[in-house]
Scaffold this active site. Structure first.
Site, mmCIF file in Angstrom:
data_model
loop_
_atom_site.group_PDB
_atom_site.id
_atom_site.type_symbol
_atom_site.label_atom_id
_atom_site.label_comp_id
_atom_site.label_asym_id
_atom_site.label_seq_id
_atom_site.Cartn_x
_atom_site.Cartn_y
_atom_site.Cartn_z
ATOM 1 N N ARG A 208 -2.004 -32.677 -16.049
ATOM 2 C CA ARG A 208 -3.458 -32.243 -15.520
ATOM 3 C C ARG A 208 -4.432 -32.832 -15.792
ATOM 4 N NH1 ARG A 208 -5.752 -27.547 -13.004
ATOM 5 N NH2 ARG A 208 -4.089 -26.002 -12.625
ATOM 6 N N SER B 204 -12.558 -17.584 -6.993
ATOM 7 C CA SER B 204 -11.597 -16.612 -6.928
ATOM 8 C C SER B 204 -10.938 -16.908 -5.496
ATOM 9 C CB SER B 204 -12.587 -15.893 -7.425
ATOM 10 O OG SER B 204 -11.553 -14.752 -6.260
ATOM 11 N N SER B 205 -9.605 -16.942 -5.697
ATOM 12 C CA SER B 205 -8.506 -16.207 -4.737
ATOM 13 C C SER B 205 -8.540 -15.497 -3.707
ATOM 14 C CB SER B 205 -7.065 -16.447 -5.328
ATOM 15 O OG SER B 205 -6.929 -15.366 -5.880
ATOM 16 N N VAL C 18 3.307 -34.557 -37.565
ATOM 17 C CA VAL C 18 1.817 -33.740 -38.045
ATOM 18 C C VAL C 18 0.994 -34.307 -37.052
ATOM 19 C CG1 VAL C 18 0.175 -32.972 -38.707
ATOM 20 C CG2 VAL C 18 2.535 -32.451 -39.352
ATOM 21 N N ARG D 195 5.758 -38.247 -52.678
ATOM 22 C CA ARG D 195 5.863 -38.325 -50.437
ATOM 23 C C ARG D 195 7.060 -37.743 -50.441
ATOM 24 N NH1 ARG D 195 6.520 -41.791 -46.177
ATOM 25 N NH2 ARG D 195 5.484 -39.818 -44.982
ATOM 26 N N HIS E 195 -29.599 -11.423 -31.966
ATOM 27 C CA HIS E 195 -28.814 -9.799 -31.629
ATOM 28 C C HIS E 195 -28.269 -9.121 -30.373
ATOM 29 C CE1 HIS E 195 -29.027 -9.373 -36.030
ATOM 30 N NE2 HIS E 195 -30.487 -9.742 -35.415
ATOM 31 N N VAL F 39 -18.918 -18.389 -8.501
ATOM 32 C CA VAL F 39 -19.000 -19.807 -8.702
ATOM 33 C C VAL F 39 -18.954 -20.080 -10.281
ATOM 34 C CG1 VAL F 39 -20.121 -21.731 -8.549
ATOM 35 C CG2 VAL F 39 -20.728 -20.179 -6.256
#
Length: 464
Positions: free
Chosen positions: A12, A302-303, A349, A342, A172, A309
């Site tokens: 995407r 929206s479907s 990662v 090591r 608040h 919007v």
């Protein structure tokens, strides 16, 4: 969009990542390894080592050409690692594959008698450490920072544009005091600017000192050479033309300590948290009808509900920022830690650093697009502010205190707290106060639209 893609960054969102893909992809990482190997080879040629004659200008040009990898070159590298190539069995080792690739590419050149100097005295982590440092520098300088700076500048422009556009501030979630929309945008622009300044000063470490970090093999072969100085020359070579600089860690284990990585990731995380704050506020302003969204013909929200919007760009940015920051936090926690000299749990990662950059870049672009598609509704904001005259309670009690009025705070508390207030009631209250003429005149002049302090000046960037 690539439907079979497993990750949204390759599906995407793939169209958004051009700049990042060119500097942090697997291909870019491989090219950075090649450049590190070649740069070290060139430095070795300058050390007057026996049997290693200096490179000619044409040989230097040849090495520069080798550093530009074609798709065919990448196929050869993959084959060397996984399948074997040209009578070389599969290495099952990505860095050794780079060494063999260079030897194959150069075996029929004038350098053929010096190819054993490739990868001399190095461990694979030396090459990887330099290559990852290059990737982080390039990813920050050429991909993230430009989009982050663009977003920050747009916020600063919006702050100036709406510097005097009044807005009801809520603390608040409750009506508090008047502000301006521009001043609230300036808060985000200034916070981001601070993080950008810090990002621009980042330096990224790498190590290049052999199997356990202290040049054992180097000194075994040539004890008279100043090997740390040679490694610093490599850093200088890799830094040419670079704004985000690399530096050689003076002492390490087999892996770099990567504290500089954690500093970078934490800096990016702070910038991203600021943007999450901004996206949530914009979502609230849109929900309250204070910021309007521009519609695009043909788009739907929206479907089933045609009228909608949705603030999808700010929602998309928020979600992708959270994804990026989850990874950045993991990197900061994980990568500076290694068992003894090591372990290999960092390898997989490290390969995901570009993923975090990709989600961050996607988020920056979504937030910028959200800004482009919205406009502050000054009339709606003014109407909301004037519907809450109680926001003048702070002003009135403070003016009364300054005039020596006894129990000013308590008087306003009892008059306003928990009550539906109108402008007429407030004016009636002021007229009933036993104060001198100048004080009453000052109170009469107060309105929600002029009780702004230095909000407009702050929004314009005037801080003194």
């Amino acid at each position: 969009m690539k439907i079979p893609a497993l990750c949204p960054l390759d599906g995407r969102y793939s169209g958004r990542l051009g700049a990042l893909r060119s500097v942090m992809s697997e291909a870019a990482f491989t090219a950075s390894r090649v450049r590190a190997e070649v740069a070290w080879f060139e430095i070795l040629s300058q050390l007057n080592l026996p049997g290693f004659k200096p490179l000619t200008a044409s040989e230097r040009s040849l090495l520069a050409d080798v550093c530009t990898l074609s798709e065919k070159d990448l196929d050869v590298l993959r084959a060397l690692e996984f399948d074997g190539c040209q009578n070389i069995p599969p290495t099952k080792h990505d860095v050794k594959a780079v060494e063999y690739f260079l030897k194959l590419r150069l075996k029929n050149t004038s350098l053929k008698d010096r190819l054993e100097w490739l990868h001399f005295a190095l461990t694979s982590e030396d090459v990887n450490s330099a290559a990852y440092a290059v990737l982080l520098s390039d990813g920050l300088e050429k991909a993230l920072l430009p989009d982050l700076e663009t977003l920050q500048k747009e916020l600063a422009k919006l702050a100036k544009k709406e510097a005097r556009s009044v807005l009801l501030a809520r603390t608040h979630g409750q009506p508090a005091v008047p502000t301006t929309f521009g001043k609230e945008m300036r808060v985000f622009a200034e916070r981001l600017a601070r993080q950008i300044r810090a990002l621009k000063t980042r330096e990224i470490s790498f190590k290049f000192a052999g199997a356990a970090g202290h040049y054992n093999a180097h000194y075994a072969a040539f004890p008279a050479v100043n090997w740390p100085r040679a490694a610093r020359r490599l850093a200088a070579a890799l830094n040419k033309g670079r704004k985000i600089k690399l530096f050689l860690s003076p002492v390490s284990t087999q892996v770099d300590n990567r504290d500089s990585y954690a500093e970078l990731f934490d800096n990016l995380r702070r910038a991203d948290v600021i943007l999450q704050d901004f996206c949530r506020d914009m979502w609230q302003y849109i929900s309250a009808g204070l910021v309007r969204q521009k519609t695009v013909r043909g788009e739907v929200g929206s479907s089933t509900m045609p009228q909608k919007v949705n603030p999808i760009d700010f929602e998309n940015a928020e979600g992708n920022l959270q994804l990026a920051d989850a990874l950045f936090e993991l990197f900061s926690r994980k990568l500076p830690v290694s068992r003894l000299q090591r372990d290999l749990s960092d390898s997989t990662v490290l390969r995901n650093m570009a993923v975090a950059f990709g989600y961050a870049l996607t988020a920056y672009q979504s937030a910028a697009r959200g800004l482009e598609k919205t406009a502050f509704d000054r009339a709606a904001a003014r109407e909301e502010l004037n519907a809450h005259p109680e926001v003048l309670a702070e002003a009135v009690q403070t003016v009364l205190r300054a005039a020596g009025y006894k129990n000013a705070y308590e008087t306003l508390r009892d008059f306003t707290r928990g009550k539906k207030m109108t402008a007429a009631l407030f004016h009636e209250f002021i007229e009933g106060l036993a104060v001198d003429g100048p004080t009453k005149s000052r109170l009469r002049a107060l309105t929600p639209e002029n009780y702004l302090g230095r909000a407009a000046e702050l929004a314009e960037g005037k801080y003194d």
